[in-house]
Design a protein around this motif. Structure first.
Motif, PDB file in Angstrom:
ATOM      1  N   ASN A   1       0.824  -1.209   0.000  1.00  0.00           N
ATOM      2  CA  ASN A   1       0.000   0.000   0.000  1.00  0.00           C
ATOM      3  C   ASN A   1       0.862   1.264   0.000  1.00  0.00           C
ATOM      4  O   ASN A   1       1.853   1.355   0.718  1.00  0.00           O
ATOM      5  CB  ASN A   1      -0.884   0.044   1.244  1.00  0.00           C
ATOM      6  N   GLY A   2       0.462   2.238  -0.821  1.00  0.00           N
ATOM      7  CA  GLY A   2       1.062   3.560  -0.771  1.00  0.00           C
ATOM      8  C   GLY A   2       2.409   3.721  -1.432  1.00  0.00           C
ATOM      9  O   GLY A   2       2.982   4.811  -1.397  1.00  0.00           O
ATOM     10  N   ARG A   3       2.918   2.668  -2.052  1.00  0.00           N
ATOM     11  CA  ARG A   3       4.274   2.767  -2.611  1.00  0.00           C
ATOM     12  C   ARG A   3       4.260   3.211  -4.069  1.00  0.00           C
ATOM     13  O   ARG A   3       3.377   2.851  -4.849  1.00  0.00           O
ATOM     14  CB  ARG A   3       5.005   1.428  -2.502  1.00  0.00           C
ATOM     15  N   SER A   4       5.275   3.992  -4.411  1.00  0.00           N
ATOM     16  CA  SER A   4       5.531   4.390  -5.790  1.00  0.00           C
ATOM     17  C   SER A   4       6.755   3.617  -6.267  1.00  0.00           C
ATOM     18  O   SER A   4       7.414   2.917  -5.483  1.00  0.00           O
ATOM     19  CB  SER A   4       5.808   5.887  -5.856  1.00  0.00           C
ATOM     20  N   SER A   5       7.102   3.778  -7.534  1.00  0.00           N
ATOM     21  CA  SER A   5       8.323   3.129  -8.026  1.00  0.00           C
ATOM     22  C   SER A   5       9.538   3.645  -7.258  1.00  0.00           C
ATOM     23  O   SER A   5      10.480   2.889  -6.993  1.00  0.00           O
ATOM     24  CB  SER A   5       8.479   3.389  -9.532  1.00  0.00           C
TER      25      SER A   5
ATOM     26  N   GLU B   1       2.370   9.693  -8.978  1.00  0.00           N
ATOM     27  CA  GLU B   1       1.811  10.994  -9.346  1.00  0.00           C
ATOM     28  C   GLU B   1       1.544  11.889  -8.138  1.00  0.00           C
ATOM     29  O   GLU B   1       1.209  13.059  -8.289  1.00  0.00           O
ATOM     30  CB  GLU B   1       0.503  10.789 -10.120  1.00  0.00           C
ATOM     31  N   LYS B   2       1.692  11.353  -6.923  1.00  0.00           N
ATOM     32  CA  LYS B   2       1.449  12.138  -5.716  1.00  0.00           C
ATOM     33  C   LYS B   2       2.576  13.142  -5.492  1.00  0.00           C
ATOM     34  O   LYS B   2       3.738  12.869  -5.815  1.00  0.00           O
ATOM     35  CB  LYS B   2       1.322  11.225  -4.499  1.00  0.00           C
ATOM     36  N   PRO B   3       2.289  14.295  -4.899  1.00  0.00           N
ATOM     37  CA  PRO B   3       3.310  15.355  -4.775  1.00  0.00           C
ATOM     38  C   PRO B   3       4.358  15.118  -3.694  1.00  0.00           C
ATOM     39  O   PRO B   3       5.388  15.784  -3.699  1.00  0.00           O
ATOM     40  CB  PRO B   3       2.475  16.596  -4.445  1.00  0.00           C
ATOM     41  N   LYS B   4       4.133  14.194  -2.773  1.00  0.00           N
ATOM     42  CA  LYS B   4       5.097  13.988  -1.692  1.00  0.00           C
ATOM     43  C   LYS B   4       6.461  13.607  -2.265  1.00  0.00           C
ATOM     44  O   LYS B   4       6.564  12.696  -3.090  1.00  0.00           O
ATOM     45  CB  LYS B   4       4.603  12.900  -0.738  1.00  0.00           C
ATOM     46  N   PRO B   5       7.533  14.288  -1.823  1.00  0.00           N
ATOM     47  CA  PRO B   5       8.849  14.065  -2.416  1.00  0.00           C
ATOM     48  C   PRO B   5       9.398  12.655  -2.236  1.00  0.00           C
ATOM     49  O   PRO B   5      10.245  12.217  -3.030  1.00  0.00           O
ATOM     50  CB  PRO B   5       9.748  15.092  -1.710  1.00  0.00           C
ATOM     51  N   ASP B   6       8.939  11.938  -1.209  1.00  0.00           N
ATOM     52  CA  ASP B   6       9.445  10.576  -1.023  1.00  0.00           C
ATOM     53  C   ASP B   6       8.786   9.585  -1.981  1.00  0.00           C
ATOM     54  O   ASP B   6       9.209   8.432  -2.073  1.00  0.00           O
ATOM     55  CB  ASP B   6       9.231  10.109   0.425  1.00  0.00           C
TER      56      ASP B   6
ATOM     57  N   GLU C   1      -9.751  16.330  -6.135  1.00  0.00           N
ATOM     58  CA  GLU C   1      -8.411  16.625  -5.632  1.00  0.00           C
ATOM     59  C   GLU C   1      -8.108  15.665  -4.503  1.00  0.00           C
ATOM     60  O   GLU C   1      -8.605  15.797  -3.401  1.00  0.00           O
ATOM     61  CB  GLU C   1      -8.341  18.083  -5.143  1.00  0.00           C
ATOM     62  N   ASN C   2      -7.303  14.681  -4.796  1.00  0.00           N
ATOM     63  CA  ASN C   2      -6.957  13.672  -3.809  1.00  0.00           C
ATOM     64  C   ASN C   2      -5.485  13.337  -3.994  1.00  0.00           C
ATOM     65  O   ASN C   2      -5.097  12.790  -5.018  1.00  0.00           O
ATOM     66  CB  ASN C   2      -7.806  12.418  -3.998  1.00  0.00           C
ATOM     67  N   ASP C   3      -4.650  13.689  -3.011  1.00  0.00           N
ATOM     68  CA  ASP C   3      -3.228  13.425  -3.162  1.00  0.00           C
ATOM     69  C   ASP C   3      -2.794  12.198  -2.379  1.00  0.00           C
ATOM     70  O   ASP C   3      -1.620  11.951  -2.191  1.00  0.00           O
ATOM     71  CB  ASP C   3      -2.390  14.647  -2.761  1.00  0.00           C
ATOM     72  N   ASP C   4      -3.764  11.392  -1.925  1.00  0.00           N
ATOM     73  CA  ASP C   4      -3.406  10.195  -1.180  1.00  0.00           C
ATOM     74  C   ASP C   4      -4.548   9.178  -1.242  1.00  0.00           C
ATOM     75  O   ASP C   4      -5.553   9.315  -0.550  1.00  0.00           O
ATOM     76  CB  ASP C   4      -3.096  10.547   0.277  1.00  0.00           C
TER      77      ASP C   4
END
Length: 336
Positions: free
Chosen positions: A70-74, A105-110, A154-157
């Motif tokens: 859950n919640g992971r990006s590349s 695509e989420k804005p969080k830098p991590d 607008e949903n960033d998570d």
């Protein structure tokens, strides 16, 4: 030239598989986000990732090892050391199914990457390093969100959607139209572009799930997701409005479609493909936890096939008028 490269890689992988894996199941490693991930069964949780259900659609010649989280990006999947753990386990002839995009695509830098640059480079890294270990990468575009609004919310998570609750009788819900609207932009194109560039098998999960959800329509598509009215299910007394994550039914519908698509893109896996009506397993990968539940769900007058995963199972009562055939997978048996 791309076709020649692809055939060369397939030939090398097939030789390695034949030489080293003749008496063993091939492993399919899965890396991705919550739409693919295994889920906890705690407190009657009904959420499932499509990767959790995938084993139901392949026989014992394929072993699914799902590492999606859950919640992971590349980016975060690499940075947290999760990719290295998968890489250390890959043997020649194994497959790696790769699906990211929802969290890139989420804005969080991590988590954030950009399509065309950093996202594509991470996909290339997965492909290169899988091949270095003798494995076979398969790239997937991200599955769609159920968005029938004229403009994407607008949903960033996506993970926050698990905290949303349903409105009684639909009161207060935003108005929806009849056309599914994309929320992924260019992130859905990067896997295809990298696949063409590097000669990798590609499954267009975005198109497959778009056609599925659009075909079901704005109301029918809710049945795929963690979308429940207050009081509709015991585990969610306040209901939920989650357009991203799948429930048990949705995960199996999507897993069945994507397994068939994989079999077309990776012919070596086609002989392992299964398509039974229902699956019963105690670890949550099936449609049901008990054989009787599967029998109760079977429609009258139609022959239904139910596969049972490993374990000892109580024989069910099959009502007159129902035609149910049972298939016992390896390790499954009836109670005496």
């Amino acid at each position: 030239m791309k076709t020649i490269r692809m055939l060369l890689f397939a030939a090398v992988a097939l030789v390695a598989f034949s030489a080293l894996r003749s008496d063993d199941a091939v492993t399919v490693f899965m890396i991705g986000d919550s739409t693919m991930a295994n889920k906890s069964l705690r407190n009657g949780n009904l959420e499932r990732g499509w990767g959790m259900a995938l084993q139901c659609y392949f026989d014992e010649g394929v072993r699914v090892d799902n590492h999606a989280v859950n919640g992971r990006s590349s980016k975060s999947f690499i940075d947290e050391g999760r990719w290295q753990k998968v890489l250390d386990k890959i043997r020649p002839g194994d497959y790696v199914f790769i699906q990211f995009g929802h969290n890139d695509e989420k804005p969080k830098p991590d988590r954030h990457t950009d399509p065309g640059t950093t996202f594509d480079e991470n996909l290339r890294k997965f492909v290169r390093e899988t091949r270095d270990k003798g494995g076979i990468p398969v790239l997937f575009s991200c599955v769609v969100r159920r968005n029938f609004l004229k403009e994407a919310p607008e949903n960033d998570d996506d993970e926050a959607l698990r905290n949303t609750v349903g409105a009684p009788s639909g009161k207060g819900e935003p108005e929806e139209g009849d056309v599914l609207v994309d929320t992924h932009g260019d992130y859905r194109f990067s896997p295809r572009n990298v696949a063409e560039e590097m000669g990798v098998a590609f499954v267009d999960a975005n198109k497959i799930t778009h056609d599925l959800e659009q075909g079901l329509g704005r109301e029918g598509s809710k049945k795929l997701h963690m979308w429940y009215r207050p009081g509709e299910v015991a585990s969610l007394p306040k209901g939920r409005q989650d357009n991203t994550h799948y429930n048990v039914y949705g995960a199996h519908v999507v897993a069945r479609l994507l397994a068939k698509a994989v079999a077309e893109e990776v012919p070596e896996l086609k002989c392992h493909l299964l398509d039974y009506d229902y699956s019963v397993a105690r670890n949550g990968v099936g449609d049901f936890f008990s054989v009787q539940e599967a029998v109760d769900a079977a429609p009258e007058g139609k022959e239904v096939t139910v596969q049972l995963f490993s374990g000892e199972w109580q024989k069910p009562a099959v009502p007159e008028g129902k035609k149910v055939r049972f298939v016992l997978r390896e390790g499954a048996r009836w109670k005496e």
